[in-house]
Design an enzyme around this catalytic site. Structure first.
Site, short mmCIF file in Angstrom:
data_model
loop_
_atom_site.label_atom_id
_atom_site.label_comp_id
_atom_site.label_asym_id
_atom_site.label_seq_id
_atom_site.Cartn_x
_atom_site.Cartn_y
_atom_site.Cartn_z
N GLU A 1 18.58 -0.27 -17.50
CA GLU A 1 17.69 0.56 -16.69
C GLU A 1 16.47 1.00 -17.50
O GLU A 1 15.34 0.95 -17.00
CB GLU A 1 18.42 1.79 -16.16
CG GLU A 1 17.53 2.65 -15.27
CD GLU A 1 18.14 3.99 -14.93
OE1 GLU A 1 17.38 4.98 -14.88
OE2 GLU A 1 19.37 4.04 -14.71
N SER B 1 29.99 5.30 -11.73
CA SER B 1 30.23 3.86 -11.58
C SER B 1 31.72 3.54 -11.54
O SER B 1 32.11 2.39 -11.70
CB SER B 1 29.57 3.10 -12.74
OG SER B 1 30.01 3.60 -13.99
#
Length: 371
Positions: free
Chosen positions: A142, A339
């Site tokens: 990211e 996650s």
């Protein structure tokens, strides 16, 4: 959840966020809609080994690892292949490479909207003449993607933590020589970054899974250094006050963890992928008060006396014995990262519960709580 000999404090918010659920759903749809085509993911969909394994078992192949190590050469890809962009997003360089090969990547682009929010914020700051300071881990997918987008419009720099922000602050105020910038931040600033010019106007954004309090501390420190350098009257001309750019799930998970820290417990167990940034920060918070065990599934709990867990600071697995105290009740804080599938937390709870034959049945407790 009080089972008698064992008591759990469950975070009021944990598990999958919207971005993760959306990305997984799109990945499954890509497989269903393209049964006769090769389907690839640019990198790990999310930082959870079980989720990634399930995708691979269904036929999806990963082009690269989480750190950018190439598994499948670009030259092996064909225009008819299906490419899924993971929730972390991807760099402009990779996007342009694939588009140059006539490979369509927008149809199954699962980039999280909160990641795109950071890109939009960076774009706005850059157009206003600010350099972009990114609080993140420079090798994280990211952050690499955010840096790639940010540097298109503004000089950009990645900071890992508060100690690095202190170094940058000393460069801004002149306490450290400008030449120190190039050696200390090597490999983490955009081309032609000139600290003498580009640190005069700055704004701070972050990797969406970083610790919110640390991002705020970094912004406050740099704001203070800018004030020292230019004075209060000129502060707004040199520092852009930005609200943190964390995703809502990261904020909610971290806030819920602070709630857990108010409890009296014997230990904490945090479930998630070992390379999950948001999960690692929940571990850091829990470690402030409890002996904390970072595991990726119930299989790591070998017995009532043995647990295999991940030492995040040292990046290695360890085995601990006697992790459950010989007392009653045993009080356990239990949570997970954004996650991590909720079912993994359920399995961990059931595994721990199985060690106490005299514990109240789960179904009985659930009925009492109206679940």
């Amino acid at each position: 959840m009080d089972f008698g000999p064992i008591k759990f404090y469950i975070a009021r918010h944990f598990g999958f966020c919207y971005g993760v659920e959306n990305a997984i759903e799109i990945s499954y749809r890509a497989l269903e809609e393209n049964p006769d085509k090769r389907v690839f993911l640019l990198s790990q969909m999310i930082h959870n080994p079980l989720v990634n394994k399930d995708l691979q078992d269904r036929g999806i192949r990963f082009i690269m690892d989480t750190d950018g190590t190439q598994f499948i050469p670009w030259e092996e890809l064909r225009p008819e292949d299906i490419i899924i962009v993971p929730a972390f997003g991807t760099t402009l360089e990779i996007q342009q490479r694939l588009e140059g090969m006539d490979i369509e990547i927008q149809r199954y682009n699962t980039t999280c909207p909160f990641v795109e929010k950071v890109w939009n914020r960076s774009d706005k700051l850059g157009k206003e003449g600010h350099s972009i300071i990114i609080h993140g881990k420079h090798n994280h997918e990211e952050t690499r993607a955010t840096f790639s987008h940010s540097k298109e419009n503004a000089p950009s720099l990645i900071l890992r933590d508060l100690s690095e922000a202190e170094k940058l602050g000393q460069i801004i105020t002149g306490e450290l020589d400008m030449a120190h910038f190039y050696t200390f931040f090597e490999g983490r600033f955009s081309a032609r970054f000139d600290p003498g010019k580009d640190l005069k106007r700055i704004g701070v954004v972050n990797q969406t899974t970083m610790l919110a309090t640390e991002t705020q501390a970094i912004a406050d420190l740099l704001k203070k250094k800018i004030r020292e350098r230019y004075g209060e009257a000129e502060l707004k001309a040199h520092f852009a006050d930005t609200r943190d750019t964390l995703c809502y799930a990261t904020n909610d998970n971290q806030d819920a963890t602070y709630g857990l820290l108010e409890q009296t417990a014997d230990l904490a167990i945090v479930v998630g992928g070992y390379n999950s940034s948001n999960t690692s920060h929940i571990v850091e918070l829990c470690e402030r008060k409890f002996p904390t065990y970072f595991i990726n599934s119930e299989s790591e709990i070998k017995s009532k006396t043995e647990i295999q867990h991940f030492n995040y600071p040292e990046k290695k697995k360890e085995v601990s014995h006697g992790f459950l105290p010989d007392k009653a009740p045993v009080r356990i804080v239990l949570t997970s990262g954004a996650s991590c599938p909720d079912t993994l937390v359920d399995e961990v709870l059931l595994r721990l519960l199985s060690f106490y034959e005299e514990a109240r049945p789960l179904q009985e407790l659930m009925r009492e709580q109206g679940v």
